[in-house]
Motif scaffolding. Sequence first.
Motif, PDB file in Angstrom:
ATOM      1  N   MET A  58       0.831  -1.209   0.000  1.00  0.00           N
ATOM      2  CA  MET A  58       0.000   0.000   0.000  1.00  0.00           C
ATOM      3  C   MET A  58       0.869   1.264   0.000  1.00  0.00           C
ATOM      4  SD  MET A  58      -3.151   1.560   1.835  1.00  0.00           S
ATOM      5  CE  MET A  58      -2.087   2.206   3.055  1.00  0.00           C
ATOM      6  N   THR A  59       0.617   2.175  -0.934  1.00  0.00           N
ATOM      7  CA  THR A  59       1.393   3.409  -1.006  1.00  0.00           C
ATOM      8  C   THR A  59       0.676   4.518  -0.242  1.00  0.00           C
ATOM      9  OG1 THR A  59       2.157   2.781  -3.200  1.00  0.00           O
ATOM     10  CG2 THR A  59       2.422   5.096  -2.590  1.00  0.00           C
ATOM     11  N   ASP A  60       1.396   5.220   0.602  1.00  0.00           N
ATOM     12  CA  ASP A  60       0.816   6.453   1.158  1.00  0.00           C
ATOM     13  C   ASP A  60       1.790   7.610   0.954  1.00  0.00           C
ATOM     14  OD1 ASP A  60       2.750   5.906   3.032  1.00  0.00           O
ATOM     15  OD2 ASP A  60       1.422   5.994   4.765  1.00  0.00           O
ATOM     16  N   ARG A  61       1.248   8.796   1.060  1.00  0.00           N
ATOM     17  CA  ARG A  61       2.054  10.002   0.832  1.00  0.00           C
ATOM     18  C   ARG A  61       1.942  10.904   2.054  1.00  0.00           C
ATOM     19  NH1 ARG A  61       0.092   8.709  -4.109  1.00  0.00           N
ATOM     20  NH2 ARG A  61       1.718   8.530  -5.703  1.00  0.00           N
ATOM     21  N   ILE A  62       3.084  11.385   2.522  1.00  0.00           N
ATOM     22  CA  ILE A  62       3.093  12.274   3.687  1.00  0.00           C
ATOM     23  C   ILE A  62       3.763  13.578   3.295  1.00  0.00           C
ATOM     24  CG2 ILE A  62       3.903  12.541   6.071  1.00  0.00           C
ATOM     25  CD1 ILE A  62       3.807   9.600   6.383  1.00  0.00           C
ATOM     26  N   ARG A  63       3.135  14.661   3.741  1.00  0.00           N
ATOM     27  CA  ARG A  63       3.728  15.980   3.471  1.00  0.00           C
ATOM     28  C   ARG A  63       4.740  16.329   4.543  1.00  0.00           C
ATOM     29  NH1 ARG A  63      -1.552  18.224   1.568  1.00  0.00           N
ATOM     30  NH2 ARG A  63      -1.052  18.509  -0.634  1.00  0.00           N
ATOM     31  N   THR A  64       5.858  16.908   4.124  1.00  0.00           N
ATOM     32  CA  THR A  64       6.808  17.470   5.088  1.00  0.00           C
ATOM     33  C   THR A  64       7.509  18.648   4.414  1.00  0.00           C
ATOM     34  OG1 THR A  64       8.629  16.993   6.620  1.00  0.00           O
ATOM     35  CG2 THR A  64       8.634  15.784   4.540  1.00  0.00           C
ATOM     36  N   SER A  65       8.592  19.135   5.010  1.00  0.00           N
ATOM     37  CA  SER A  65       9.214  20.366   4.514  1.00  0.00           C
ATOM     38  C   SER A  65      10.719  20.268   4.577  1.00  0.00           C
ATOM     39  CB  SER A  65       8.775  21.564   5.358  1.00  0.00           C
ATOM     40  OG  SER A  65       7.372  21.613   5.422  1.00  0.00           O
TER      41      SER A  65
ATOM     42  N   ASP B  29       9.461  15.244  14.149  1.00  0.00           N
ATOM     43  CA  ASP B  29       8.590  16.406  13.899  1.00  0.00           C
ATOM     44  C   ASP B  29       9.294  17.693  14.312  1.00  0.00           C
ATOM     45  OD1 ASP B  29       6.587  14.686  13.151  1.00  0.00           O
ATOM     46  OD2 ASP B  29       5.436  14.885  15.022  1.00  0.00           O
ATOM     47  N   ASP B  30       9.031  18.745  13.557  1.00  0.00           N
ATOM     48  CA  ASP B  30       9.624  20.039  13.907  1.00  0.00           C
ATOM     49  C   ASP B  30       8.903  21.123  13.095  1.00  0.00           C
ATOM     50  OD1 ASP B  30      11.344  21.984  14.943  1.00  0.00           O
ATOM     51  OD2 ASP B  30      13.140  20.749  14.674  1.00  0.00           O
ATOM     52  N   LEU B  31       9.315  22.362  13.313  1.00  0.00           N
ATOM     53  CA  LEU B  31       8.767  23.483  12.541  1.00  0.00           C
ATOM     54  C   LEU B  31       9.841  24.026  11.621  1.00  0.00           C
ATOM     55  CD1 LEU B  31       6.875  25.882  14.985  1.00  0.00           C
ATOM     56  CD2 LEU B  31       5.905  24.547  13.107  1.00  0.00           C
ATOM     57  N   VAL B  32       9.457  24.432  10.422  1.00  0.00           N
ATOM     58  CA  VAL B  32      10.379  25.108   9.512  1.00  0.00           C
ATOM     59  C   VAL B  32       9.830  26.516   9.260  1.00  0.00           C
ATOM     60  CG1 VAL B  32      11.412  25.107   7.204  1.00  0.00           C
ATOM     61  CG2 VAL B  32      11.128  22.945   8.435  1.00  0.00           C
TER      62      VAL B  32
ATOM     63  N   ALA C 219       5.590  22.551   8.355  1.00  0.00           N
ATOM     64  CA  ALA C 219       5.794  21.443   9.296  1.00  0.00           C
ATOM     65  C   ALA C 219       6.853  20.495   8.760  1.00  0.00           C
ATOM     66  CB  ALA C 219       4.493  20.681   9.504  1.00  0.00           C
ATOM     67  N   GLN C 220       7.732  20.101   9.643  1.00  0.00           N
ATOM     68  CA  GLN C 220       8.628  18.979   9.345  1.00  0.00           C
ATOM     69  C   GLN C 220       7.994  17.773  10.040  1.00  0.00           C
ATOM     70  OE1 GLN C 220      12.949  19.436  10.019  1.00  0.00           O
ATOM     71  NE2 GLN C 220      12.798  17.632  11.331  1.00  0.00           N
ATOM     72  N   VAL C 221       7.686  16.750   9.273  1.00  0.00           N
ATOM     73  CA  VAL C 221       6.893  15.637   9.805  1.00  0.00           C
ATOM     74  C   VAL C 221       7.701  14.342   9.754  1.00  0.00           C
ATOM     75  CG1 VAL C 221       4.773  14.300   9.478  1.00  0.00           C
ATOM     76  CG2 VAL C 221       4.773  16.769   9.062  1.00  0.00           C
TER      77      VAL C 221
ATOM     78  N   THR D 178       2.401  23.262   4.562  1.00  0.00           N
ATOM     79  CA  THR D 178       2.791  24.662   4.711  1.00  0.00           C
ATOM     80  C   THR D 178       1.532  25.506   4.807  1.00  0.00           C
ATOM     81  OG1 THR D 178       4.945  24.566   3.619  1.00  0.00           O
ATOM     82  CG2 THR D 178       3.755  26.631   3.399  1.00  0.00           C
ATOM     83  N   ILE D 179       1.553  26.496   5.696  1.00  0.00           N
ATOM     84  CA  ILE D 179       0.444  27.451   5.757  1.00  0.00           C
ATOM     85  C   ILE D 179       1.007  28.837   5.478  1.00  0.00           C
ATOM     86  CG2 ILE D 179      -1.237  28.572   7.301  1.00  0.00           C
ATOM     87  CD1 ILE D 179      -1.767  25.880   8.569  1.00  0.00           C
ATOM     88  N   ASP D 180       0.314  29.562   4.644  1.00  0.00           N
ATOM     89  CA  ASP D 180       0.669  30.955   4.383  1.00  0.00           C
ATOM     90  C   ASP D 180      -0.228  31.819   5.259  1.00  0.00           C
ATOM     91  OD1 ASP D 180       1.161  33.450   3.521  1.00  0.00           O
ATOM     92  OD2 ASP D 180       0.645  33.109   1.416  1.00  0.00           O
ATOM     93  N   PRO D 181       0.309  32.349   6.371  1.00  0.00           N
ATOM     94  CA  PRO D 181      -0.556  33.075   7.298  1.00  0.00           C
ATOM     95  C   PRO D 181      -0.996  34.435   6.759  1.00  0.00           C
ATOM     96  CG  PRO D 181       1.571  32.498   8.311  1.00  0.00           C
ATOM     97  CD  PRO D 181       1.696  32.293   6.849  1.00  0.00           C
ATOM     98  N   PHE D 182      -0.379  34.888   5.657  1.00  0.00           N
ATOM     99  CA  PHE D 182      -0.650  36.258   5.191  1.00  0.00           C
ATOM    100  C   PHE D 182      -1.065  36.239   3.724  1.00  0.00           C
ATOM    101  CE2 PHE D 182       3.002  36.108   8.117  1.00  0.00           C
ATOM    102  CZ  PHE D 182       2.403  36.664   9.240  1.00  0.00           C
ATOM    103  N   PRO D 183      -2.335  35.995   3.459  1.00  0.00           N
ATOM    104  CA  PRO D 183      -2.776  35.907   2.063  1.00  0.00           C
ATOM    105  C   PRO D 183      -2.444  37.173   1.265  1.00  0.00           C
ATOM    106  CG  PRO D 183      -4.526  35.260   3.578  1.00  0.00           C
ATOM    107  CD  PRO D 183      -3.405  35.770   4.424  1.00  0.00           C
ATOM    108  N   ASP D 184      -2.494  38.353   1.907  1.00  0.00           N
ATOM    109  CA  ASP D 184      -2.084  39.573   1.199  1.00  0.00           C
ATOM    110  C   ASP D 184      -0.617  39.835   1.501  1.00  0.00           C
ATOM    111  OD1 ASP D 184      -4.642  40.085   0.209  1.00  0.00           O
ATOM    112  OD2 ASP D 184      -5.226  40.929   2.165  1.00  0.00           O
ATOM    113  N   PRO D 185       0.110  40.397   0.518  1.00  0.00           N
ATOM    114  CA  PRO D 185       1.528  40.660   0.788  1.00  0.00           C
ATOM    115  C   PRO D 185       1.716  41.525   2.043  1.00  0.00           C
ATOM    116  CG  PRO D 185       1.003  41.104  -1.521  1.00  0.00           C
ATOM    117  CD  PRO D 185      -0.297  40.798  -0.836  1.00  0.00           C
ATOM    118  N   VAL D 186       2.681  41.151   2.864  1.00  0.00           N
ATOM    119  CA  VAL D 186       3.019  41.962   4.039  1.00  0.00           C
ATOM    120  C   VAL D 186       3.856  43.138   3.541  1.00  0.00           C
ATOM    121  CG1 VAL D 186       4.312  41.977   6.209  1.00  0.00           C
ATOM    122  CG2 VAL D 186       3.032  39.930   5.526  1.00  0.00           C
ATOM    123  N   ILE D 187       3.473  44.347   3.893  1.00  0.00           N
ATOM    124  CA  ILE D 187       4.259  45.521   3.490  1.00  0.00           C
ATOM    125  C   ILE D 187       5.041  46.000   4.713  1.00  0.00           C
ATOM    126  CG2 ILE D 187       4.222  47.832   2.464  1.00  0.00           C
ATOM    127  CD1 ILE D 187       3.128  45.581   0.627  1.00  0.00           C
ATOM    128  N   ARG D 188       6.351  45.862   4.628  1.00  0.00           N
ATOM    129  CA  ARG D 188       7.196  46.258   5.756  1.00  0.00           C
ATOM    130  C   ARG D 188       7.352  47.780   5.819  1.00  0.00           C
ATOM    131  NH1 ARG D 188      10.099  41.680   7.543  1.00  0.00           N
ATOM    132  NH2 ARG D 188       8.456  40.174   7.786  1.00  0.00           N
TER     133      ARG D 188
END
Length: 671
Positions: A1-8, A429-432, A442-444, A503-513
Amino acid sequence: MTDRIRTSCPRDCYDGCGIVVERVAGRVVRVLGDPDHPVSRGKLCQKCALAYNGVWRDPEARLQRPLRRRGSKSDRHFEPISWDDALAEIADRLERAIESHGPESILHAHYTGTCSLLASEFPLRFFHRLGATEVEPDTICNNAGHEALTYVLGTSVDGFDPKTIVDSRCVMVWGANPSASAPHAHSHWLRETSATVIAVDPIRHASAEQADIHLQPFPGTDAALAFGMMHVIRREGLIDEGFIASHTVGWQEIEPLIEDATPRRTEAATGVPIAAIEEAARCYAAGPSLLWLGQGLQRQPRGGNVMRACAVLPAITGNLGKAGAGICYLNGDGPRNIDSDYVSASQLKRAPTPKISHMDLADALADPERARAFFCWNMNVAASAPRQRELREALSREDLFTVAIDLFQTDTADYADIVLPAASFLEFDDLVIPYFHLYVSAQVKVEDPPGEALPNPEIFRRLSRAMGYPEPELYEGDREILDVVLSRSGLGFDFDELADRGTIDPFPDPVIRFADGKFPTPSGRVEIASEIAEANGHPRVPQPHADSRPRDGQLRLLSPASEWMMNDSYGNDANVRRKIGPASIYLNPADAKTLALKDGEPAIVSSKAGQIELRVRCSDIVPRGVALAYKGRWPKLDATTSNVNVLNSGERADMGESSSVHGTIVRIAAA
Ligand SMILES: Nc1nc2c(c(=O)[nH]1)N[C@H]1C(S)=C(S)[C@@H](COP(=O)(O)OP(=O)(O)OC[C@H]3O[C@@H](n4cnc5c(=O)[nH]c(N)nc54)[C@H](O)[C@@H]3O)O[C@H]1N2
Ligand SMILES: Nc1nc2c(c(=O)[nH]1)N[C@H]1C(S)=C(S)[C@@H](COP(=O)(O)OP(=O)(O)OC[C@H]3O[C@@H](n4cnc5c(=O)[nH]c(N)nc54)[C@H](O)[C@@H]3O)O[C@H]1N2
Ligand SMILES: [Mo]
């Protein structure tokens, strides 16, 4: 059985790719790019594709058990021991070092072998508690740029959001080579924009080749080039007087220097033709423009001054604080609110951490009064650090108790008394937190580590226990820390959700510094003139300095990132080694001819630090007067048992106690 896992991917790379791991019956069969990830779009870069499906998953190549050296350091003979024995021996040796010479006689060097949050920050809890001397990590890489940009902007880690490129008319990539160091930014972000792309680099690498305009200054002359561009911008009335008046200090102080930086003088100092200086200046000033300042740019004797000079460009053209504009060196935790200080627990320090520069590592380790013990983790100093010959001599000291923590038996691990086997990013597991794009990933864990290898955080929990330390922070579990970090960030998701999405993009609109026009400097403005810089012994304003050209047939050696290697991390992968071929030095054909060197033949390359035999390759991507040899080869896998860092004298840049490796001057003669 093949499964796929997301990581970073947690490598020290601008891209921060999403990964999909395919498993059959629970066993990893392939590591691929995540098709849903905005950067990787289904493809890993060529080097990670090879290494993650090659040496990184080859249990024979990986360290699987703790090892103890047998015999002298030169014998390189090791035997497996249990974790308990290894930890007990380390604790005993550390105690003895503390007793005789104090905790500061224990040095530790670490960098970005992995950039995931726990694996890079949690071990600092142990060293904070211990009171060890830290080899200041950024001094090997980018500290001059950090110091310089902090003078000007008050921060070096609040770069533009790459998403804002949709509003840009011009993107200037200055002293970075995305075709190697950010391959997806090269093939998507830069290729798909309708903005005019300007590359500023002595080498005509693939990103420079692909750019609309390529300025090819002689190395170390970029400050003069920036001043020349500012001269044109001012002469043509393209400065943003409103922005200068309300958001900068020091304009009047720098104006006379700009006045003097005529295109003719700039051409003479930098080698960039007047017409190209003018074209780039007009395009950049018209904006909105992005300015990407690479890390290669500041690895120069006057690299800090270069970065300060370049950072004035956006300030006088109003290319800050608005859509499509900005400056980027690196992005820190910034708007993502990642509390990395919590992860490293600096409250465990009993006194300020003693620090030294990587430029001093060889001297410090050579001195039995300064260095009794040495830890090297997330780093392979015997390949990456300057003064390779002296460093290796120092590492050979029989009375220097050395611990190496790595996935592989590196050149550095060959000098260790105890080698501890680390788990790879696929095994915990870790955060990137990527440093170009403002995503959170996520590092999974997708499989168990080979043999008895352990993730960095667990190794350091065990070390704390062996030392008998009571502080609870030293034993906090990974999952607990990840939960705290994500909940404090206020981003609205937990690790399970992140792991599911990759991966989550917390800022759908560009962040303007700097949209509010405020800068975290003492004056609250962009400091073209800086009192702090002056107090630290630098000129108040950046100078139009250009390094002089090497004389008498010598050349300026650049040793930047290779498209096939990841620093020295992939230097032991068989397929990567096939791609990179023999250790080579690239020269302009005209220089090769003058020096009577033939393509494909060996040459002796020497600097004041040492010498090495390299194969000559003629290439017109290299300008006259410059030589190019990529970093990252494993010394012990080449016949010379050294790499390009044997030529690196470890001289400091003008700021940050930092590396000036791209200022190396060499002589080349047929072998
Ligand atoms: N000549 C020259 N030299 C240079 C440079 C240059 O431009 N020219 N660039 C400099 C720069 S910018 C840098 S950043 C340095 C980088 O130099 P290094 O930090 O030495 O190189 P890396 O390849 O990033 O990582 C080193 C080690 O980390 C290990 N590692 C990976 N993951 C883990 C993990 O989870 N745990 C543990 N314990 N180890 C792990 C890898 O196996 C690898 O051996 O080199 C510098 N050296
Ligand atoms: N494939 C790959 N990717 C990597 C790495 C790797 O080793 N391999 N390393 C990672 C790390 S740790 C880092 S720090 C980054 C570094 O990545 P970059 O920021 O791209 O920096 P470098 O590769 O050191 O050098 C980039 C360019 O600077 C140019 N340069 C050198 N001197 C000068 C100068 O005086 N003026 C100008 N204008 N340009 C100059 C070089 O010719 C080179 O093309 O890449 C990361 N990504
Ligand atoms: Mo780096």
